[in-house]
Motif scaffolding. Structure first.
Motif, PDB file in Angstrom:
ATOM      1  N   GLN A  82      -8.479 -29.895   9.242  1.00 40.76           N
ATOM      2  CA  GLN A  82      -7.247 -30.051   8.985  1.00 40.76           C
ATOM      3  C   GLN A  82      -7.375 -30.056   7.805  1.00 40.76           C
ATOM      4  O   GLN A  82      -6.522 -29.049   6.764  1.00 40.76           O
ATOM      5  CB  GLN A  82      -7.173 -31.956   9.233  1.00 40.76           C
ATOM      6  CG  GLN A  82      -6.700 -32.126  10.817  1.00 40.76           C
ATOM      7  CD  GLN A  82      -5.534 -31.139  11.121  1.00 40.76           C
ATOM      8  OE1 GLN A  82      -5.161 -30.517  12.218  1.00 40.76           O
ATOM      9  NE2 GLN A  82      -4.071 -31.857  11.258  1.00 40.76           N
ATOM     10  N   GLU A  83      -8.097 -30.331   6.704  1.00 40.01           N
ATOM     11  CA  GLU A  83      -8.532 -29.802   5.485  1.00 40.01           C
ATOM     12  C   GLU A  83      -8.599 -27.961   5.024  1.00 40.01           C
ATOM     13  O   GLU A  83      -7.876 -28.144   3.953  1.00 40.01           O
ATOM     14  CB  GLU A  83      -9.249 -30.289   4.818  1.00 40.01           C
ATOM     15  CG  GLU A  83      -9.813 -30.754   3.002  1.00 40.01           C
ATOM     16  CD  GLU A  83      -8.970 -31.166   2.482  1.00 40.01           C
ATOM     17  OE1 GLU A  83      -8.433 -30.526   1.390  1.00 40.01           O
ATOM     18  OE2 GLU A  83      -8.134 -31.217   3.110  1.00 40.01           O
ATOM     19  N   ALA A  86      -5.708 -27.588   5.592  1.00 42.98           N
ATOM     20  CA  ALA A  86      -4.041 -27.788   4.401  1.00 42.98           C
ATOM     21  C   ALA A  86      -4.148 -26.468   3.341  1.00 42.98           C
ATOM     22  O   ALA A  86      -3.872 -26.751   1.991  1.00 42.98           O
ATOM     23  CB  ALA A  86      -4.508 -29.376   4.231  1.00 42.98           C
ATOM     24  N   THR A  87      -5.842 -26.059   2.781  1.00 46.24           N
ATOM     25  CA  THR A  87      -6.286 -25.595   2.208  1.00 46.24           C
ATOM     26  C   THR A  87      -4.972 -24.269   2.172  1.00 46.24           C
ATOM     27  O   THR A  87      -5.007 -23.512   1.149  1.00 46.24           O
ATOM     28  CB  THR A  87      -7.728 -25.118   1.819  1.00 46.24           C
ATOM     29  OG1 THR A  87      -8.027 -26.568   1.784  1.00 46.24           O
ATOM     30  CG2 THR A  87      -7.989 -24.644   0.860  1.00 46.24           C
ATOM     31  N   SER A  90      -1.675 -24.587   1.134  1.00 44.34           N
ATOM     32  CA  SER A  90      -1.975 -25.050  -0.696  1.00 44.34           C
ATOM     33  C   SER A  90      -2.039 -23.447  -1.339  1.00 44.34           C
ATOM     34  O   SER A  90      -0.769 -23.387  -2.281  1.00 44.34           O
ATOM     35  CB  SER A  90      -3.142 -25.419  -0.966  1.00 44.34           C
ATOM     36  OG  SER A  90      -2.518 -26.764  -0.181  1.00 44.34           O
ATOM     37  N   ALA A  99       1.587 -28.190   4.335  1.00 47.55           N
ATOM     38  CA  ALA A  99       0.262 -28.612   3.263  1.00 47.55           C
ATOM     39  C   ALA A  99       0.733 -30.748   3.833  1.00 47.55           C
ATOM     40  O   ALA A  99      -0.562 -30.954   3.699  1.00 47.55           O
ATOM     41  CB  ALA A  99      -0.153 -28.299   2.599  1.00 47.55           C
ATOM     42  N   LYS A 107       2.130 -31.648   4.748  1.00 46.53           N
ATOM     43  CA  LYS A 107       1.923 -32.826   6.677  1.00 46.53           C
ATOM     44  C   LYS A 107       0.763 -32.328   7.197  1.00 46.53           C
ATOM     45  O   LYS A 107       0.495 -33.812   7.721  1.00 46.53           O
ATOM     46  CB  LYS A 107       3.434 -31.906   7.773  1.00 46.53           C
ATOM     47  CG  LYS A 107       4.601 -32.826   6.889  1.00 46.53           C
ATOM     48  CD  LYS A 107       5.358 -31.954   7.894  1.00 46.53           C
ATOM     49  CE  LYS A 107       5.526 -29.569   8.056  1.00 46.53           C
ATOM     50  NZ  LYS A 107       6.555 -30.208   9.627  1.00 46.53           N
ATOM     51  N   ILE A 108       0.175 -31.502   7.246  1.00 46.39           N
ATOM     52  CA  ILE A 108      -0.954 -31.253   7.894  1.00 46.39           C
ATOM     53  C   ILE A 108      -2.352 -32.182   6.986  1.00 46.39           C
ATOM     54  O   ILE A 108      -3.483 -32.699   7.879  1.00 46.39           O
ATOM     55  CB  ILE A 108      -1.556 -30.359   7.405  1.00 46.39           C
ATOM     56  CG1 ILE A 108      -0.726 -28.938   7.983  1.00 46.39           C
ATOM     57  CG2 ILE A 108      -3.224 -29.773   7.667  1.00 46.39           C
ATOM     58  CD1 ILE A 108      -1.314 -27.311   7.638  1.00 46.39           C
ATOM     59  N   ARG A 109      -1.945 -32.481   5.599  1.00 48.48           N
ATOM     60  CA  ARG A 109      -3.214 -33.818   4.780  1.00 48.48           C
ATOM     61  C   ARG A 109      -2.336 -34.934   5.285  1.00 48.48           C
ATOM     62  O   ARG A 109      -3.455 -35.608   5.645  1.00 48.48           O
ATOM     63  CB  ARG A 109      -3.577 -33.204   3.592  1.00 48.48           C
ATOM     64  CG  ARG A 109      -3.428 -32.174   2.824  1.00 48.48           C
ATOM     65  CD  ARG A 109      -3.708 -33.022   1.243  1.00 48.48           C
ATOM     66  NE  ARG A 109      -4.660 -31.219   0.734  1.00 48.48           N
ATOM     67  CZ  ARG A 109      -4.239 -30.429   0.521  1.00 48.48           C
ATOM     68  NH1 ARG A 109      -2.941 -30.253   0.346  1.00 48.48           N
ATOM     69  NH2 ARG A 109      -5.150 -29.222   0.074  1.00 48.48           N
ATOM     70  N   ARG A 117      -4.605 -35.281   8.852  1.00 46.87           N
ATOM     71  CA  ARG A 117      -5.428 -35.571   8.534  1.00 46.87           C
ATOM     72  C   ARG A 117      -6.177 -36.666   8.005  1.00 46.87           C
ATOM     73  O   ARG A 117      -7.371 -37.308   8.179  1.00 46.87           O
ATOM     74  CB  ARG A 117      -6.225 -34.275   7.159  1.00 46.87           C
ATOM     75  CG  ARG A 117      -7.738 -34.878   6.628  1.00 46.87           C
ATOM     76  CD  ARG A 117      -7.814 -34.431   5.459  1.00 46.87           C
ATOM     77  NE  ARG A 117      -7.233 -34.854   4.223  1.00 46.87           N
ATOM     78  CZ  ARG A 117      -7.071 -35.034   2.927  1.00 46.87           C
ATOM     79  NH1 ARG A 117      -7.827 -33.608   2.655  1.00 46.87           N
ATOM     80  NH2 ARG A 117      -6.782 -36.250   2.766  1.00 46.87           N
TER      81      ARG A 117
END
Length: 441
Positions: A136-137, A140-141, A144, A273, A275-277, A280
């Motif tokens: 998930q990170e 998110a990266t 970003s 990003a 929402k994904i974090r 996570r």
């Protein structure tokens, strides 16, 4: 007969003025070349180099800009975290050799050799959950980086349109300088002949100084924009001229195929990003709860002491009596709630940003469409030429002529400024909805 004589006089003045203009123009062009060399923008060097459009600038920038490439490395680092999180526990091997007695008076006993092999086991699924959190990170990266790419391209395009706007300023101000020099010479001839007062010549000379100052400021501004473009696209050789092709011409959103009401804010990279974090952190809560159950370590031991050989199996695990990840679980829960508020706030911010961008874009486009219908530039040019011709023939005074010239210059400046603001608003709208490529519309 009077009209014929007047016509011949005008032709004579025209020939005389042309000779003076040629001399002044040669001096002016020499001066311009010195200025171009000072700014590092020799026109001959520009003609010898291939010019770049916006797409070529972007492609080169994303492939060579060190700041862009540095930001892209975060994706590789996040991929390394995924690999690390998916790895299983390492086994432990312990070898021991005993050959001395327990005290100084004791005799040396039989040598003792032991080999121990330990293997921790994941009993609660910590490693698979940790891998999910790392993935998930990783996503998110990527989001970003897409957001960084969005802002990077926005800044590059804003400087591109600024370059075209300043170039248009330079072009029409250069035309005005040449016109003023011509009229200045003509006014001097008329003043020497006694047709008009030298006061009109002095006044026109002062007006030319003002326009020349604006022309020089525009050239300096373009040099600064070129510096910004060099930094953005990653060109380190300052002696290599940067050549941009394109004109500041109005193209409507309809011609671009853009529907201002067709967008989805959930596709904005910065919102994605967040929402994904948030997801996570929700997975991280589950991870911390699973980490309460420690790994179970199974061991195999082999012991040799003289003629005695012993083998055995054992198991060991920490008892979670005191440390049960209470603080980390609470921290993850609060972080999940915080990110929920961040997502809601970012969604409201994006909606406001898109709404403001649409209103500005519609206002600029509506104004330009009106100008297009009325033929603003054509009418403005026609009035300017008629006013100049009337002054040359003596049918208009200097005050009326200068007022017409100022109006023409003001209309040109306003028109190109609105086109520049229109394209800035268009790029701002694209950035606000997260679609910087025209093919996405």
């Amino acid at each position: 007969m009077k009209h014929l004589i007047r016509y011949l006089l005008i032709l004579l003045l025209g020939f005389m003025t042309t000779a003076v203009f040629s001399k002044e123009k040669a001096v002016y062009e020499l001066h311009s070349k010195d200025e171009l060399f000072y700014l590092g923008e020799d026109s001959r060097a520009q003609d010898s180099k291939e010019k770049w459009n916006l797409d070529e600038l972007e492609n080169f920038a994303v492939a060579s800009n060190p700041l862009y490439l540095r930001e892209k490395q975060n994706i590789g680092m996040a991929r390394g975290d995924v690999i690390t999180a998916s790895l299983y526990y390492n086994p432990i091997v312990n070898m021991q050799q005993q050959f001395m007695g327990a005290s100084s008076k004791a005799a040396t006993g039989l040598p003792e050799t032991s080999v121990i092999y330990n293997q921790p086991f994941d009993m609660s699924g910590v490693i698979p959950q940790r891998e999910k959190v790392a993935k998930q990170e990783f996503l998110a990266t990527i989001a970003s980086f897409r957001d960084f790419d969005r802002l990077f391209r926005l800044r590059l395009r804003q400087n591109f349109w600024t370059y075209l706007y300043v170039t248009e300023q330079i072009n029409y101000q250069k035309e005005f300088l040449e016109n003023y020099q011509d009229l200045l010479d003509l006014t001097k001839l008329r003043a020497e002949k006694g047709d008009i007062s030298f006061l009109e010549y002095d006044r026109l000379a002062l007006e030319r100084v003002q326009i020349e100052r604006e022309y020089r400021n525009a050239r300096i501004l373009r040099a600064q924009v070129v510096k910004n473009l060099r930094v953005l696209i990653g060109i380190s050789d300052i002696n290599s001229p940067l050549n941009i092709k394109g004109r500041l011409e109005f193209i409507s959103t309809k011609e671009f195929g853009i529907d201002l009401n067709d967008f989805d804010i959930e596709e904005r990279p910065d919102l994605v990003a967040l929402k994904i974090r948030q997801q996570r952190e929700r997975m991280n809560i589950e991870l911390k709860k699973r980490e309460i159950i420690p790994p179970l370590t199974l061991g195999v031991e082999f012991l040799n002491k003289g003629n005695e050989n012993v083998a055995g199996v054992y198991a060991a695990t920490p008892l979670p009596l005191f440390d049960r990840k209470q603080g980390e679980i609470l921290k993850s829960e609060e972080s999940y709630k915080k990110l929920g508020f961040d997502v809601d706030a970012k969604r409201n911010e994006i909606l406001s940003e898109i709404s403001a961008a649409i209103k500005e874009l519609q206002a600029r486009e509506s104004q330009l469409l009106d100008y297009q219908k009325m033929g603003l530039l054509e009418k403005n040019k026609e009035v300017q030429e008629k006013s100049r011709l009337a002054y040359i023939r003596g049918a208009s005074n200097l005050v009326t002529f200068l007022e017409a010239e100022k109006n023409y210059l003001s209309v040109l400046r306003s028109y190109y400024e609105i086109i520049y603001l229109y394209y800035n608003a268009l790029e701002g709208y694209k950035a606000s909805i997260g679609k910087m490529d025209n093919s996405e519309f």
